[in-house]
Enzyme design. Sequence first.
Site, short mmCIF file in Angstrom:
data_model
loop_
_atom_site.label_atom_id
_atom_site.label_comp_id
_atom_site.label_asym_id
_atom_site.label_seq_id
_atom_site.Cartn_x
_atom_site.Cartn_y
_atom_site.Cartn_z
N ASP A 118 0.80 -1.27 -0.03
CA ASP A 118 -0.07 -0.01 -0.04
C ASP A 118 0.80 1.21 0.12
O ASP A 118 0.36 2.36 0.40
CB ASP A 118 -0.98 0.05 1.28
CG ASP A 118 -1.95 -1.24 1.11
OD1 ASP A 118 -2.48 -0.96 -0.02
OD2 ASP A 118 -2.50 -1.79 2.02
N ASP A 178 -7.12 -3.83 -5.58
CA ASP A 178 -6.79 -2.58 -5.05
C ASP A 178 -5.42 -2.25 -5.52
O ASP A 178 -4.98 -1.05 -5.47
CB ASP A 178 -6.85 -2.59 -3.37
CG ASP A 178 -7.88 -3.45 -2.88
OD1 ASP A 178 -8.34 -4.64 -3.84
OD2 ASP A 178 -8.44 -3.05 -1.87
#
Length: 396
Positions: A118, A178
């Site tokens: 991330d 994602d």
Amino acid sequence: MKTIYNFGWLLTCMILLASCKPQEKEVDSSSATNIDLLLKARYEKLLRYPIESAAFPRSYNPDTKQILQRPSKDWTSGFYAGNLWMLSDVTGESRFRESAQKWTAFIEKEKYNDGTHDMGFKVYNSFGLGYNRTKNEEYKSILLKSAQTLATRFNPNVQSIRSWDFRRDQWEFPVIIDNMMNLELLFEATRLSGDSTFHKLAVTHANTTLKNHFRKDDSTVHVVVYDTISGEVKDRVTHQGYSDDSAWARGQGWAIYGYTMAYRYTNDKRYLEQAEATANFFINHKNMREDGIPYWDFDAPNIPNEPRDVSAAAIVASALVELYGYTKDEQYINYSKQVLNSLKSEEYILPADLDIPFILAHSSGDWSKRSEMDEPIIYGDYYFLELMLRLEEFNQ
């Protein structure tokens, strides 16, 4: 008598019309003014949130009245600083930029965190937005180091960047949709440094995802699990959606946004076509709500009595402003405008006196944990602000 009657009738109509029109304008003007004032009140709440390096606001639980706070290692930490950077543009006020700089600084240590994919969400959404506005060379070096760290998670056998490290006994090498969002950091790293390694890695990951994540109806799977030796797909499952075969709304958003962004850097028509196909699936779905705000999963069993997901709507609407720029397909810009109009209402904007650092209600987070369902969530605000700025630029 006949002439007098007609004149009187005409005069009566003119009086009625004259008395009606100004009232309609006043209602519209007052409503717009009220929403603007409500938004300004919400912006102030973000600005006044106490600065604590280990307490990035993530969401708010209306039942417990508690703000969920997370350290910089959390995948959502960059959104708050990003919101402040964008609010400096929205308001034109330097105090938002000053606050953004302070919060952004707290994330710097994440440039060494190789235990997460991330990096884009955390670092690009904070330092990236900051660099675009300040051209601060220190921000640039942090972005490049973060890209180097993210690159260490690439597996040449799988031809992808590993997403999660948990559940290793169940998921040998998981890649989530994602992860497409984190590729922007890599693309930008090449643009900033001239080192094509980052760009090539991002393209390789995007190609593998394009090959394995999409269904025949152009919806996306959430998690694809790979064999680390052969690189073959072992499983296709969900983690945050309703079921392995369902269309988790935010996951569709990550796909649409991710491939639209990837096309920006590559001009690969396959990316553009996939973004269009999944966008069409999303905005024209039979279970899409009339106001353009989807349920958290298009296949959730209790529709229409399921939570909405503002964050999914904002992600897609923001992406479709850019996608419209490439395709000139009117349905995309119309959806973006519809979502903005829906969100700029008292149904979605939080009350002015609610003392929390969020703007919008009705986002949904993690179904697997039954947490953050139908709550204010920081990334819903982020893509809402981005949507506003993109549409403002589009309309100029």
